[in-house]
Design a protein around this motif. Structure first.
Motif, short mmCIF file in Angstrom:
data_model
loop_
_atom_site.label_atom_id
_atom_site.label_comp_id
_atom_site.label_asym_id
_atom_site.label_seq_id
_atom_site.Cartn_x
_atom_site.Cartn_y
_atom_site.Cartn_z
N ASP A 263 0.86 -1.19 0.00
CA ASP A 263 0.00 0.00 0.00
C ASP A 263 0.89 1.24 0.00
O ASP A 263 1.64 1.47 0.94
CB ASP A 263 -0.91 0.00 1.24
CG ASP A 263 -1.96 1.12 1.21
OD1 ASP A 263 -1.76 2.08 0.46
OD2 ASP A 263 -2.95 1.03 1.95
N GLN A 265 1.27 4.95 0.60
CA GLN A 265 0.50 5.83 1.47
C GLN A 265 0.60 7.29 1.03
O GLN A 265 1.55 7.71 0.40
CB GLN A 265 1.01 5.69 2.91
CG GLN A 265 0.82 4.29 3.47
CD GLN A 265 1.54 4.10 4.78
OE1 GLN A 265 2.50 3.38 4.89
NE2 GLN A 265 1.05 4.79 5.81
N GLY A 266 -0.45 8.04 1.38
CA GLY A 266 -0.44 9.49 1.16
C GLY A 266 -0.37 9.90 -0.29
O GLY A 266 0.31 10.88 -0.63
N ASN A 314 -1.98 0.06 -4.71
CA ASN A 314 -2.07 -1.20 -3.98
C ASN A 314 -1.66 -2.37 -4.86
O ASN A 314 -1.81 -2.32 -6.09
CB ASN A 314 -3.51 -1.43 -3.48
CG ASN A 314 -3.93 -0.39 -2.47
OD1 ASN A 314 -3.55 -0.45 -1.31
ND2 ASN A 314 -4.70 0.59 -2.92
N ARG A 346 6.14 6.87 1.14
CA ARG A 346 6.13 5.86 2.19
C ARG A 346 5.26 4.70 1.72
O ARG A 346 4.14 4.91 1.24
CB ARG A 346 5.58 6.43 3.49
CG ARG A 346 5.61 5.42 4.63
CD ARG A 346 4.98 5.96 5.88
NE ARG A 346 4.95 4.95 6.92
CZ ARG A 346 4.30 5.09 8.06
NH1 ARG A 346 3.63 6.20 8.32
NH2 ARG A 346 4.32 4.12 8.97
N ALA A 348 3.85 0.69 2.69
CA ALA A 348 3.70 -0.41 3.64
C ALA A 348 3.70 -1.71 2.84
O ALA A 348 2.82 -1.93 2.00
CB ALA A 348 2.41 -0.27 4.43
N GLU A 375 -2.54 -2.80 7.60
CA GLU A 375 -2.97 -1.69 8.47
C GLU A 375 -2.04 -1.56 9.67
O GLU A 375 -1.73 -0.45 10.10
CB GLU A 375 -4.41 -1.90 8.92
CG GLU A 375 -5.44 -1.76 7.81
CD GLU A 375 -5.35 -0.42 7.12
OE1 GLU A 375 -5.30 0.62 7.82
OE2 GLU A 375 -5.32 -0.39 5.87
N LYS A 378 1.05 0.15 8.46
CA LYS A 378 0.83 1.58 8.22
C LYS A 378 0.78 2.38 9.52
O LYS A 378 1.08 3.58 9.54
CB LYS A 378 -0.48 1.78 7.45
CG LYS A 378 -0.39 1.34 6.00
CD LYS A 378 -1.75 1.14 5.37
CE LYS A 378 -2.50 2.42 5.20
NZ LYS A 378 -3.77 2.22 4.47
#
Length: 749
Positions: A263, A265-266, A314, A346, A348, A375, A378
């Motif tokens: 994933d 992020q941001g 993703n 970033r 995950a 999750e 993250k």
């Protein structure tokens, strides 16, 4: 035409080409590519085969099992090949054997094109078809051809298959991969257990026929079947999926296999760190490049077919169960994404080994466990690199684009950091692909925008996201179904977006006129007033001319709702819906602030959408078509909430705003009426006085006759409609007051 696979989102069965025609197309395309400058070896053949099958849309419409047509044959072949390679790596097979397993996996059920639903016959036909294909690929050795021809058909463990039964280690491995991929499509949301028929489905109803008896199961419903003959090994027919339970259970599977989830992020925050259009585009392209880098690692270290889905930042993929191999792949993915983004993104990344028995029989629960690990990852603390941390006393060193990182001494003239410098260059380069707008611009002979002012004097940022999408992809019974469902959604949404832009582009609101003075004359240039900055999964960011923003958003949301609508004899409801936040401002307004405002409006729209959800008699959700929240932005100070509309409940209200906003842009005779409406004082008495005044003006009719002619309505209809807007407290007048000044005039007509 043949009966095709069931569209998962619509539960509608589609027609497709005949299997023999599809096979001829596949063969011809493979033969046409065999001399494209590749090495003449097994690796080249595997690449060509993989590419041709992936590009064959008709193969994606053929069901992998005619008795339960809920997954495409292509996605079953693809998933089987990827799993086989993962298992082969764990067994220590060499590169040559892994390539043979990959090829055999991609061809193992190809006989279903000629003999769908015919058991042993599809295996025999598959052997003949593979022989047909390999006999004309003369650069593959005879030994390798014989090996693949033997291995691919032997992917069943039952004694019924006689000489085609899996006996050798690699044959049993392929059989295991076949079972993991789709559990031979024997598993879906409805099952029998101790005389009770049960549904695990939280999204769709199921309409069953068992022994002539009709049974409806709603949300996770169950009913007793009194007749003992109807046990778990019996067939039934489910009208919703055009099939039923398939006889047979599996013995417990042994061993483990790895799964990886990623994933980024941001994403929106990374994109909006920009001042200009090229930097926005560059940020979007870097995110795409980061995901491509992750895909490339898995393709090189395992195989492309191991990837179940990649999109929207993703990725989900099978991996070997070996923890050392998993950790190596994770580390390489993180390193490559760090290189692509100059350390700004970033990500995950998690991997875990799962019992094969669980993956084959409880894939939905395995996915849930995997996503929970993401999750957790993250949620771990994250620190910027030491050299990126800003000293408050040296704030003059902050990048003038992102206001976040230190600017680099290398680019000191621009006071810009390495990341933003890279964004600008990537956005300017040929790497940026106008995949949604180039064809439209070429057809209309318009230039593509190069800066925000080319889109319009007033621009709108549309932040779009799907509603309740997580429930769709965690409710997935097999790996092949997950891959099939993900690609169906991704391609369907992309097609609808392209079609909407194409249709709406004929609208004069998407043509921006810019006049530039030169020494001799005034040079006029026409630009296409829309740019799709980012689309990944259900996450979309668009910048467009403010004059068309509301109408475009309404059209797109309705098209998606209809394109993914479930309809049955029980009820109708969209399964995929979108919410949209629209922030409108002058093109000189800081774009990063405008994107942030659009995201906040998107959150408002999503809350309004959730309030519009209803549960029906089957305890299942019936969804609205979507939701829109819009607002204009005139300063960086905290603004008011947006004007929220949930469709179809608010179709009339939103449609009224759209029609008047469009009319005042093109029809000068409508302006006097709307001007009185939006300039009227908020006080109830003042509005009542204006209503009286408007009705009194009906006697001379001129103002209403002109407006009515422009709107194709009678003078009385125009007067009544305008007075209704003044008298009601239903957001229409507030929306008009907000948007009309932003579309009234301007050079980008």
């Amino acid at each position: 035409m043949a009966e095709g696979v069931v569209n998962w989102f619509r539960k509608r069965r589609e027609d497709t080409e005949d299997g023999e025609e599809i096979w001829e197309t596949i063969k011809n395309n493979i033969l046409g590519r065999q001399h494209e400058g590749r090495y003449h070896d097994l690796g080249s053949f595997a690449e060509i085969l993989s590419e041709v099958l992936e590009e064959c849309d008709a193969l994606k419409c053929i069901p992998s099992d005619t008795r339960l047509p809920i997954c495409s044959l292509y996605h079953h072949l693809k998933s089987t090949a990827g799993i086989a390679v993962c298992l082969g790596i764990d067994r220590g097979y060499d590169e040559s054997m892994l390539l043979k397993l990959r090829i055999a996996g991609l061809l193992h059920d190809i006989g279903k094109l000629r003999a769908p639903g015919k058991g042993l016959e599809h295996v025999r036909e598959g052997e003949r078809m593979i022989d047909e294909l390999l006999s004309v690929i003369d650069w593959i050795s005879k030994e390798d051809r014989r090996y693949i021809r033997r291995l691919a058909p032997r992917h069943h463990g039952a004694s019924y298959y006689g000489d085609y039964r899996a006996e050798r280690d690699e044959e049993r491995l392929l059989s295991l991969a076949d079972s993991i991929s789709s559990a031979s499509d024997r598993r879906y949301e409805v099952s029998f257990d101790d005389g009770v028929v049960k549904s695990r489905d939280k999204i769709f109803p199921h309409l069953l026929t068992i022994g002539g008896r009709k049974i409806v199961l709603g949300r996770c419903g169950k009913k007793e079947i009194s007749d003992p003959r109807y046990d778990k090994n019996r067939y039934f027919y489910d009208e919703i999926v055009y099939g039923g339970q398939i006889i047979g259970d599996y013995k417990p599977f042994e061993g483990k296999i790895g799964l990886l989830a990623l994933d980024i992020q941001g994403i929106q925050g990374f994109i909006r760190e920009a001042k200009k259009l090229n930097a926005l585009r560059g940020g979007s392209k870097i995110i795409e490049d980061a995901l491509e880098a992750a895909k490339k690692v898995i393709s090189e270290r395992v195989s492309p077919e191991a990837i179940l889905f990649a999109g929207g930042g993703n990725l989900v993929s099978f991996l070997p169960g070996n923890k050392e191999v998993q950790n190596g792949i994770k580390s390489e993915i993180e390193d490559r994404i760090r290189d692509v983004s100059s350390g700004a993104l970033r990500v995950a990344v998690v991997s875990e080994s799962f019992e094969i028995d669980r993956v084959a029989k409880e894939f939905d629960r395995v996915l849930k466990d995997l996503f929970e690990l993401v999750e957790d990852e993250k949620g771990k603390p994250y620190s910027l690199r030491k050299d990126e941390v800003l000293d408050p006393e040296r704030s003059d060193e902050v990048c003038s684009y992102c206001f976040k990182r230190k600017f680099s001494r290398t680019y000191q003239e621009d006071q810009i950091c390495e990341v933003c410098f890279k964004k600008i260059n990537v956005g300017r380069s040929e790497k940026w692909e106008h995949r949604y707008t180039k064809d439209v611009a070429d057809k209309l002979k318009l230039k593509l925008p190069e800066e925000l002012s080319h889109i319009g004097d007033n621009i709108a940022v549309l932040s779009i996201d799907g509603n309740m999408m997580g429930r769709m992809f965690t409710q997935t019974m097999t790996p092949a179904e997950y891959s099939f469902k993900s690609e169906s959604f991704d391609k369907g949404l992309e097609r609808i977006l392209k079609e909407t832009i194409k249709e709406f582009s004929g609208n004069k609101y998407l043509i921006c006129h810019k006049t530039k003075k030169n020494e001799k004359d005034r040079e006029k240039t026409e630009f296409l007033g829309i740019d799709v900055i980012y689309r990944g999964g259900d996450d979309i960011l668009i910048i467009m001319n403010a004059k068309g923003a509301l109408g475009f958003a309404e059209m797109f949301i309705k098209r998606v709702s209809e394109g993914f609508r479930f309809e049955s004899s029980l009820y109708s409801s969209p399964t995929v819906t979108l919410s949209c936040g629209i922030a409108i401002a002058d093109h000189k307004f800081p774009i990063y602030f405008l994107i942030e405002k659009a995201e906040k409006l998107l959150d408002e729209a999503k809350r309004a959408f959730r309030n519009g959800i209803r549960r029906n008699e089957y305890d299942l959700f019936e969804l609205p078509d979507g939701a829109i929240s819009f607002a204009t932005v005139t300063s960086a100070m905290p603004g008011r909430e947006g004007h929220k509309f949930v469709l179809p409940e608010d179709d009339g209200r939103l449609g009224m705003i759209v029609s008047y906003a469009e009319a005042v842009r093109t029809e000068k005779d409508v302006k006097p009426v709307i001007s009185m409406v939006i300039n009227c004082d908020e006080d109830a008495i003042e509005r009542l006085n204006l209503i009286k005044h408007l009705y009194s003006r009906l006697s001379d009719r001129e103002i209403f006759e002109k407006a009515g002619k422009a709107l194709d309505k009678s003078p009385l209809e125009v007067c009544s409609e305008v007075c209704e807007i003044l008298s009601r407290e239903d957001r229409v007048r507030g929306g008009l007051k907000e948007i009309i000044p932003m579309v009234w005039g301007g050079d980008d007509r």
